[in-house]
Design a protein around this motif. Structure first.
Motif, PDB file in Angstrom:
ATOM      1  N   TYR A   1       0.802  -1.229   0.000  1.00 47.30           N
ATOM      2  CA  TYR A   1       0.000   0.000   0.000  1.00 47.30           C
ATOM      3  C   TYR A   1       0.838   1.284   0.000  1.00 47.30           C
ATOM      4  CZ  TYR A   1      -3.122  -3.538   2.035  1.00 47.30           C
ATOM      5  OH  TYR A   1      -3.811  -4.675   2.302  1.00 47.30           O
ATOM      6  N   CYS A   2       2.164   1.160   0.120  1.00 45.09           N
ATOM      7  CA  CYS A   2       3.006   2.365   0.245  1.00 45.09           C
ATOM      8  C   CYS A   2       3.016   3.161  -1.062  1.00 45.09           C
ATOM      9  CB  CYS A   2       4.440   1.966   0.619  1.00 45.09           C
ATOM     10  SG  CYS A   2       5.570   3.379   0.640  1.00 45.09           S
ATOM     11  N   TYR A   3       2.683   4.473  -0.966  1.00 44.55           N
ATOM     12  CA  TYR A   3       2.780   5.310  -2.174  1.00 44.55           C
ATOM     13  C   TYR A   3       3.889   6.361  -2.033  1.00 44.55           C
ATOM     14  CZ  TYR A   3      -0.761   8.349   0.163  1.00 44.55           C
ATOM     15  OH  TYR A   3      -1.469   9.142   1.036  1.00 44.55           O
ATOM     16  N   GLN A   4       4.841   6.082  -1.150  1.00 43.74           N
ATOM     17  CA  GLN A   4       6.084   6.860  -1.067  1.00 43.74           C
ATOM     18  C   GLN A   4       5.874   8.336  -0.722  1.00 43.74           C
ATOM     19  OE1 GLN A   4       9.683   5.693  -1.789  1.00 43.74           O
ATOM     20  NE2 GLN A   4       8.464   4.163  -0.696  1.00 43.74           N
ATOM     21  N   CYS A   5       4.930   8.632   0.175  1.00 44.91           N
ATOM     22  CA  CYS A   5       4.675  10.036   0.506  1.00 44.91           C
ATOM     23  C   CYS A   5       5.759  10.628   1.413  1.00 44.91           C
ATOM     24  CB  CYS A   5       3.311  10.175   1.175  1.00 44.91           C
ATOM     25  SG  CYS A   5       3.248   9.422   2.810  1.00 44.91           S
ATOM     26  N   GLY A   6       6.425   9.766   2.202  1.00 43.47           N
ATOM     27  CA  GLY A   6       7.505  10.238   3.076  1.00 43.47           C
ATOM     28  C   GLY A   6       7.061  10.707   4.450  1.00 43.47           C
ATOM     29  N   ALA A   7       5.762  10.565   4.775  1.00 39.98           N
ATOM     30  CA  ALA A   7       5.287  11.010   6.094  1.00 39.98           C
ATOM     31  C   ALA A   7       5.998  10.253   7.216  1.00 39.98           C
ATOM     32  CB  ALA A   7       3.772  10.816   6.200  1.00 39.98           C
ATOM     33  N   CYS A   8       6.292   8.980   6.988  1.00 43.33           N
ATOM     34  CA  CYS A   8       6.983   8.183   8.018  1.00 43.33           C
ATOM     35  C   CYS A   8       8.386   8.736   8.260  1.00 43.33           C
ATOM     36  CB  CYS A   8       7.048   6.713   7.603  1.00 43.33           C
ATOM     37  SG  CYS A   8       7.738   6.447   5.955  1.00 43.33           S
ATOM     38  N   ALA A   9       9.070   9.096   7.184  1.00 44.24           N
ATOM     39  CA  ALA A   9      10.452   9.602   7.307  1.00 44.24           C
ATOM     40  C   ALA A   9      10.478  10.938   8.041  1.00 44.24           C
ATOM     41  CB  ALA A   9      11.079   9.739   5.931  1.00 44.24           C
TER      42      ALA A   9
ATOM     43  N   PRO B   1      12.732   5.241   6.683  1.00 42.25           N
ATOM     44  CA  PRO B   1      11.689   4.222   6.504  1.00 42.25           C
ATOM     45  C   PRO B   1      11.036   4.258   5.108  1.00 42.25           C
ATOM     46  CG  PRO B   1      11.009   5.888   8.106  1.00 42.25           C
ATOM     47  CD  PRO B   1      12.445   6.148   7.814  1.00 42.25           C
ATOM     48  N   ARG B   2      10.907   5.463   4.525  1.00 43.11           N
ATOM     49  CA  ARG B   2      10.350   5.523   3.165  1.00 43.11           C
ATOM     50  C   ARG B   2      11.239   4.744   2.209  1.00 43.11           C
ATOM     51  NH1 ARG B   2      11.575   7.279  -1.232  1.00 43.11           N
ATOM     52  NH2 ARG B   2      13.376   8.398  -0.429  1.00 43.11           N
ATOM     53  N   ASN B   3      12.547   4.889   2.404  1.00 45.89           N
ATOM     54  CA  ASN B   3      13.491   4.188   1.544  1.00 45.89           C
ATOM     55  C   ASN B   3      13.442   2.672   1.762  1.00 45.89           C
ATOM     56  OD1 ASN B   3      15.288   4.563  -0.515  1.00 45.89           O
ATOM     57  ND2 ASN B   3      17.053   4.351   0.838  1.00 45.89           N
ATOM     58  N   ILE B   4      13.272   2.274   3.014  1.00 47.91           N
ATOM     59  CA  ILE B   4      13.153   0.833   3.315  1.00 47.91           C
ATOM     60  C   ILE B   4      11.946   0.280   2.546  1.00 47.91           C
ATOM     61  CG2 ILE B   4      12.665  -0.900   5.115  1.00 47.91           C
ATOM     62  CD1 ILE B   4      15.335   0.275   5.690  1.00 47.91           C
ATOM     63  N   LEU B   5      10.844   1.067   2.553  1.00 54.80           N
ATOM     64  CA  LEU B   5       9.640   0.610   1.834  1.00 54.80           C
ATOM     65  C   LEU B   5       9.882   0.543   0.333  1.00 54.80           C
ATOM     66  CD1 LEU B   5       6.840  -0.306   2.797  1.00 54.80           C
ATOM     67  CD2 LEU B   5       8.183   0.741   4.577  1.00 54.80           C
ATOM     68  N   LEU B   6      10.643   1.496  -0.191  1.00 56.62           N
ATOM     69  CA  LEU B   6      10.958   1.472  -1.621  1.00 56.62           C
ATOM     70  C   LEU B   6      11.788   0.216  -1.950  1.00 56.62           C
ATOM     71  CD1 LEU B   6      10.828   2.889  -4.357  1.00 56.62           C
ATOM     72  CD2 LEU B   6      12.889   4.160  -3.725  1.00 56.62           C
TER      73      LEU B   6
ATOM     74  N   ARG C   1       1.627   7.658  11.862  1.00 62.27           N
ATOM     75  CA  ARG C   1       1.649   8.730  10.873  1.00 62.27           C
ATOM     76  C   ARG C   1       1.237   8.292   9.462  1.00 62.27           C
ATOM     77  NH1 ARG C   1       4.093  13.930  10.527  1.00 62.27           N
ATOM     78  NH2 ARG C   1       3.690  14.056  12.744  1.00 62.27           N
ATOM     79  N   CYS C   2       1.478   7.045   9.114  1.00 60.35           N
ATOM     80  CA  CYS C   2       1.277   6.610   7.720  1.00 60.35           C
ATOM     81  C   CYS C   2      -0.195   6.692   7.290  1.00 60.35           C
ATOM     82  CB  CYS C   2       1.774   5.175   7.560  1.00 60.35           C
ATOM     83  SG  CYS C   2       1.444   4.519   5.913  1.00 60.35           S
ATOM     84  N   PRO C   3      -0.496   7.440   6.217  1.00 57.40           N
ATOM     85  CA  PRO C   3      -1.885   7.584   5.766  1.00 57.40           C
ATOM     86  C   PRO C   3      -2.420   6.344   5.049  1.00 57.40           C
ATOM     87  CG  PRO C   3      -0.424   8.766   4.277  1.00 57.40           C
ATOM     88  CD  PRO C   3       0.434   8.225   5.376  1.00 57.40           C
ATOM     89  N   GLN C   4      -1.536   5.418   4.741  1.00 63.63           N
ATOM     90  CA  GLN C   4      -1.916   4.239   3.961  1.00 63.63           C
ATOM     91  C   GLN C   4      -2.018   2.960   4.798  1.00 63.63           C
ATOM     92  OE1 GLN C   4      -3.240   5.288   1.087  1.00 63.63           O
ATOM     93  NE2 GLN C   4      -2.085   3.750  -0.078  1.00 63.63           N
ATOM     94  N   ASP C   5      -1.868   3.083   6.094  1.00 65.46           N
ATOM     95  CA  ASP C   5      -1.884   1.911   6.973  1.00 65.46           C
ATOM     96  C   ASP C   5      -0.838   0.866   6.563  1.00 65.46           C
ATOM     97  OD1 ASP C   5      -2.781   0.534   9.207  1.00 65.46           O
ATOM     98  OD2 ASP C   5      -4.235  -0.630   8.075  1.00 65.46           O
ATOM     99  N   VAL C   6       0.310   1.374   6.121  1.00 66.09           N
ATOM    100  CA  VAL C   6       1.398   0.455   5.729  1.00 66.09           C
ATOM    101  C   VAL C   6       2.045  -0.179   6.962  1.00 66.09           C
ATOM    102  CG1 VAL C   6       3.694   0.369   4.671  1.00 66.09           C
ATOM    103  CG2 VAL C   6       1.876   1.673   3.572  1.00 66.09           C
ATOM    104  N   ARG C   7       2.031   0.564   8.080  1.00 69.91           N
ATOM    105  CA  ARG C   7       2.675   0.104   9.315  1.00 69.91           C
ATOM    106  C   ARG C   7       4.163  -0.187   9.083  1.00 69.91           C
ATOM    107  NH1 ARG C   7      -2.101  -4.266  10.804  1.00 69.91           N
ATOM    108  NH2 ARG C   7      -3.795  -2.822  10.423  1.00 69.91           N
ATOM    109  N   PRO C   8       4.934   0.834   8.685  1.00 69.65           N
ATOM    110  CA  PRO C   8       6.343   0.601   8.358  1.00 69.65           C
ATOM    111  C   PRO C   8       7.100  -0.189   9.422  1.00 69.65           C
ATOM    112  CG  PRO C   8       5.747   2.872   7.923  1.00 69.65           C
ATOM    113  CD  PRO C   8       4.557   2.258   8.576  1.00 69.65           C
ATOM    114  N   ILE C   9       6.855   0.129  10.693  1.00 71.99           N
ATOM    115  CA  ILE C   9       7.564  -0.586  11.763  1.00 71.99           C
ATOM    116  C   ILE C   9       7.287  -2.098  11.693  1.00 71.99           C
ATOM    117  CG2 ILE C   9       5.707   0.142  13.352  1.00 71.99           C
ATOM    118  CD1 ILE C   9       9.201  -1.011  14.383  1.00 71.99           C
TER     119      ILE C   9
HETATM  120  S1  SF4 Z   1       5.074   3.865   4.510  1.00 69.33           S
HETATM  121 FE1  SF4 Z   1       3.287   5.176   4.605  1.00 69.33          FE
HETATM  122  S2  SF4 Z   1       4.067   7.126   5.354  1.00 69.33           S
HETATM  123 FE2  SF4 Z   1       5.846   5.955   4.646  1.00 69.33          FE
HETATM  124  S3  SF4 Z   1       6.152   6.565   2.532  1.00 69.33           S
HETATM  125 FE3  SF4 Z   1       4.841   4.773   2.488  1.00 69.33          FE
HETATM  126  S4  SF4 Z   1       2.738   5.555   2.464  1.00 69.33           S
HETATM  127 FE4  SF4 Z   1       4.058   7.244   3.108  1.00 69.33          FE
END
Ligand code: SF4
Ligand code: SF4
Length: 156
Positions: free
Chosen positions: A25-33, A47-52, A81-89
């Protein structure tokens, strides 16, 4: 120019785990970072980079002893913080678990997790600890129930 290929096999591996599937679900918005304390203090971690890296399936870069995943402090700010419920952690914890299972975690982490599995204690319980607790008027530490812990740690 050489084209890079997405490693869908690794992404499939993540999709089969409890929380790993949220990486899609990550769309790379960077809110987590923007909220991440580890990213503030280390240029190696974002964390955005980890998701990428997860989305492109960079398994070899992520699952290794010197991977940036080990710099995460588990503070859960990105989760909120993530608007996409990605749950980076949770994705990072999943990546750490894969690394431990495959024997690719840093040595100190491996020693720590083996100690917890064997004794139920993360800090070595010595007689000095007992003496200090007594001097501070604290009650004696009880030995953890290893059988109960083993049941809790069972994943299958
Ligand atoms: S994990 Fe969530 S907050 Fe971080 S870049 Fe992706 S969508 Fe945005
Ligand atoms: S849990 Fe890890 S990735 Fe998320 S904000 Fe905290 S340090 Fe950063």
């Amino acid at each position: 120019m050489e084209k890079s290929k997405i490693n869908f096999k690794f992404r499939e591996k993540l999709n089969k785990t409890l929380e790993g599937k949220h990486h899609n679900y990550c769309y790379q918005c960077g809110a987590c970072a923007s909220i991440c304390p580890a990213a503030r203090y280390s240029e190696k971690f974002n964390p955005r980079n980890i998701l990428l890296m997860t989305l492109t399936g960079l398994e070899d870069e992520l699952i290794r002893k010197d991977s940036p995943i080990w710099l995460c402090t588990n503070c859960y700010s990105c989760y909120e913080r993530c608007p996409q419920d990605v749950r980076p952690i949770e994705i990072i914890i999943t990546l750490k678990n894969i690394a431990v299972e495959e024997g690719k975690a840093p040595d100190e982490i491996t020693r720590f997790s083996e100690a917890v599995e064997k004794t139920g204690e993360s800090v070595v319980h010595t007689t000095t600890v007992d003496r200090r607790r007594e001097a501070l008027g604290l009650k004696k530490l009880e030995k953890p129930e290893i059988d109960e812990l083993k049941k809790l740690l069972e994943t299958e």
